[in-house]
Structures are given as C-alpha cells and as structure tokens.
Write an enzyme that holds these catalytic residues in place. Structure first.
Site, mmCIF file in Angstrom:
data_model
loop_
_atom_site.group_PDB
_atom_site.id
_atom_site.type_symbol
_atom_site.label_atom_id
_atom_site.label_comp_id
_atom_site.label_asym_id
_atom_site.label_seq_id
_atom_site.Cartn_x
_atom_site.Cartn_y
_atom_site.Cartn_z
ATOM 1 N N ARG A 1 38.776 38.850 45.833
ATOM 2 C CA ARG A 1 38.709 38.450 44.425
ATOM 3 C C ARG A 1 39.478 37.146 44.187
ATOM 4 N NH1 ARG A 1 38.859 40.700 39.129
ATOM 5 N NH2 ARG A 1 38.822 38.866 37.772
ATOM 6 N N ARG B 1 32.468 37.455 40.446
ATOM 7 C CA ARG B 1 33.563 38.087 41.192
ATOM 8 C C ARG B 1 33.047 39.083 42.228
ATOM 9 N NH1 ARG B 1 36.322 39.935 36.244
ATOM 10 N NH2 ARG B 1 35.863 37.800 35.690
ATOM 11 N N ASP C 1 35.898 43.652 40.566
ATOM 12 C CA ASP C 1 36.761 43.767 39.389
ATOM 13 C C ASP C 1 37.034 45.247 39.176
ATOM 14 O OD1 ASP C 1 38.115 42.985 37.086
ATOM 15 O OD2 ASP C 1 36.331 43.115 35.822
ATOM 16 N N ASP D 1 38.973 47.640 36.519
ATOM 17 C CA ASP D 1 39.710 47.710 35.254
ATOM 18 C C ASP D 1 40.089 49.152 34.956
ATOM 19 O OD1 ASP D 1 39.534 45.003 34.739
ATOM 20 O OD2 ASP D 1 37.772 45.173 33.457
HETATM 21 N N1 LIG Z 1 43.390 47.852 31.216
HETATM 22 C C1 LIG Z 1 43.463 46.838 32.088
HETATM 23 N N2 LIG Z 1 42.752 46.861 33.236
HETATM 24 C C2 LIG Z 1 42.813 45.823 34.113
HETATM 25 N N3 LIG Z 1 43.581 44.712 33.943
HETATM 26 C C3 LIG Z 1 44.309 44.643 32.812
HETATM 27 C C4 LIG Z 1 44.278 45.698 31.838
HETATM 28 N N4 LIG Z 1 45.116 45.366 30.822
HETATM 29 C C5 LIG Z 1 45.632 44.182 31.133
HETATM 30 N N5 LIG Z 1 45.171 43.727 32.313
HETATM 31 C C6 LIG Z 1 45.569 42.452 32.906
HETATM 32 O O1 LIG Z 1 44.485 41.571 32.877
HETATM 33 C C7 LIG Z 1 44.734 40.607 33.897
HETATM 34 C C8 LIG Z 1 43.489 39.792 34.174
HETATM 35 O O2 LIG Z 1 42.492 40.640 34.644
HETATM 36 P P1 LIG Z 1 41.119 40.062 35.139
HETATM 37 O O3 LIG Z 1 41.301 38.707 35.749
HETATM 38 O O4 LIG Z 1 40.483 41.123 35.995
HETATM 39 O O5 LIG Z 1 40.328 39.884 33.760
HETATM 40 P P2 LIG Z 1 38.792 39.802 33.629
HETATM 41 O O6 LIG Z 1 38.198 40.930 34.421
HETATM 42 O O7 LIG Z 1 38.320 38.430 33.954
HETATM 43 O O8 LIG Z 1 38.541 40.070 32.093
HETATM 44 P P3 LIG Z 1 38.616 41.460 31.349
HETATM 45 O O9 LIG Z 1 40.048 41.904 31.420
HETATM 46 O O10 LIG Z 1 38.141 41.123 29.987
HETATM 47 O O11 LIG Z 1 37.701 42.419 32.077
HETATM 48 C C9 LIG Z 1 45.255 41.419 35.051
HETATM 49 O O12 LIG Z 1 46.085 40.663 35.883
HETATM 50 C C10 LIG Z 1 46.019 42.548 34.350
HETATM 51 O O13 LIG Z 1 47.423 42.332 34.390
HETATM 52 N N1 LIG Z 2 27.431 43.003 33.194
HETATM 53 C C1 LIG Z 2 28.707 42.660 33.354
HETATM 54 N N2 LIG Z 2 29.200 41.590 32.710
HETATM 55 C C2 LIG Z 2 30.508 41.260 32.878
HETATM 56 C C3 LIG Z 2 31.346 42.011 33.727
HETATM 57 C C4 LIG Z 2 30.780 43.126 34.399
HETATM 58 O O1 LIG Z 2 31.459 43.858 35.178
HETATM 59 N N3 LIG Z 2 29.476 43.427 34.186
HETATM 60 N N4 LIG Z 2 32.653 41.686 33.847
HETATM 61 C C5 LIG Z 2 33.157 40.681 33.154
HETATM 62 C C6 LIG Z 2 34.614 40.384 33.224
HETATM 63 O O2 LIG Z 2 35.376 41.485 33.374
HETATM 64 C C7 LIG Z 2 32.362 39.797 32.328
HETATM 65 N N5 LIG Z 2 30.997 40.206 32.208
#
Ligand SMILES: Nc1ncnc2c1ncn2[C@@H]1O[C@H](COP(=O)(O)OP(=O)(O)OP(=O)(O)O)[C@@H](O)[C@H]1O
Ligand SMILES: Nc1nc2c(c(=O)[nH]1)N=C(CO)CN2
Length: 162
Positions: free
Chosen positions: A83, A92, A95, A97
């Site tokens: 990543r 990516r 990911d 979350d």
């Molecule tokens: N619930 C959560 N799950 C994952 N990461 C989180 C969460 N809350 C806060 N973060 C923080 O978000 C930061 C950035 O995450 P990341 O780069 O994966 O964001 P993204 O996937 O691009 O966008 P999004 O968070 O909208 O999915 C991580 O380093 C983490 O510290």
């Molecule tokens: N369909 C889809 N779209 C995204 C996704 C993802 O996992 N699926 N993740 C994102 C950033 O977390 C932004 N947009």
C-alpha cells in the site's frame, strides 16, 4: 471481547489473491478471531471516479485488545501488501478500514470509530448487510440506508470464494 467490522478494498494488482492472503495474515493477529466473511463485490469507484473498479468485502471479527492497537496492525498489513498513499481516495493494492464495533467509540488522531464515511458508502453497506443478522434492528437500518442511497454500482461476484 469486542465485535468489530473491517472493510477490505483493492483496485490494483490481483485483488482476490491480495484479499485471501491478507485475511490469512489478519487471522494470525494475537487476540483476533474471524467470525464471518461477506461475499466479494465488484464496485464502481466512489469519491474519486476516474480509476479502476474496486473489489470490496467486509468481515466480522472479535478482538481481545485495544482498538487503536488493532488499527496499527491493519496499517502494517496494508504496508505488507504494498500500500502506498499517493492520491486521496485513489488507487490502492489494499485498504483495511475499521468500520464500527458494538458499543465502541473512538475519536483520536489515529482512529475514528465509527468510520466517518461508512454510512455513505454502498461498497461497505451492501457487504455489511450480508453479514449482519437479518432480523436485527441494525440490519434494518443498514437496508433502509442502502435503499436511500439507491443500490447501484455494487455487484456480488457469484461463486467466488476467498
Ligand atoms: N476507522 C478507521 N479505519 C481506518 N483508518 C482510520 C480510521 N479512523 C481514522 N483512520 C486513519 O485514517 C488514516 C488514513 O487512512 P487511509 O489512507 O486508508 O484513508 P483512505 O482509505 O484513503 O480514506 P478513507 O479513510 O476515507 O477510507 C489512517 O492512517 C488512520 O490513522
Ligand atoms: N468502490 C470503491 N470506491 C472507493 C474505495 C473502495 O474501497 N471501493 N475506497 C476509497 C478510499 O477508501 C475511495 N473509493
């Protein structure tokens, strides 16, 4: 013991293999037990639309430790699978979350729980609905939200195991 939901997303590389290998690594995290896995879904990109389709899924786990510690484990696994953070919401390999946990709230610089966007993302809500007990109040709320958002752009990959 906390019940937590984790989302998987990928649109770079062999996403199915990445998911299979990543869930295997995740299952070895101390104190973590995988309870359920959703099907795999092919989804239209959300938020930043000029990129490839994604593969998405959600799993349910139980975890015996601290949620911030679990997030650090997820970040390590993302890194293990190559990543790179270049474009916000961009392409990516993996990911991971943390979506939400039963009775778990966290608002720190590292972790926001529930995840701030999960309620707006069909690519998360549809697999989540699949693994939430079907007659629960929570499942009903998720189904209502899916209908409100319009249930488009998320297609289950039939017959594809991971
Ligand atoms: N619930 C959560 N799950 C994952 N990461 C989180 C969460 N809350 C806060 N973060 C923080 O978000 C930061 C950035 O995450 P990341 O780069 O994966 O964001 P993204 O996937 O691009 O966008 P999004 O968070 O909208 O999915 C991580 O380093 C983490 O510290
Ligand atoms: N369909 C889809 N779209 C995204 C996704 C993802 O996992 N699926 N993740 C994102 C950033 O977390 C932004 N947009």
């Amino acid at each position: 013991m906390k019940e937590l939901y984790i989302s998987f997303g990928s649109n770079v590389g062999d996403s199915i293999s990445i998911f299979r290998d990543a869930v295997n690594v995740l299952s070895k995290v101390s104190g973590l037990y995988i309870q359920k896995k959703s099907s795999l879904y092919e989804t239209e990109p959300w938020g930043k639309i000029d990129q490839n389709k994604f593969l998405n899924a959600v799993i349910k786990v139980t975890y015996e430790g601290n949620v911030e510690h679990l997030l650090l484990e997820l970040l390590k696994i993302e890194k293990l699978f190559g990543r790179k953070r270049i474009i916000h919401w961009g392409p990516r390999t993996l990911d991971l979350d943390l979506l939400y946990g039963e009775n778990v709230v966290c608002q720190t610089a590292l972790l926001q729980l529930p995840h701030p966007y999960f309620w707006d993302r069909l690519f998360v809500l549809i697999p989540l609905a699949e693994i939430t007990p079907s007659f629960s109040y929570r499942n009903q709320l998720i189904m209502d939200r899916i209908n409100e958002l319009g249930n488009v752009g998320v297609i289950k990959k039939e017959g594809c195991v991971w």
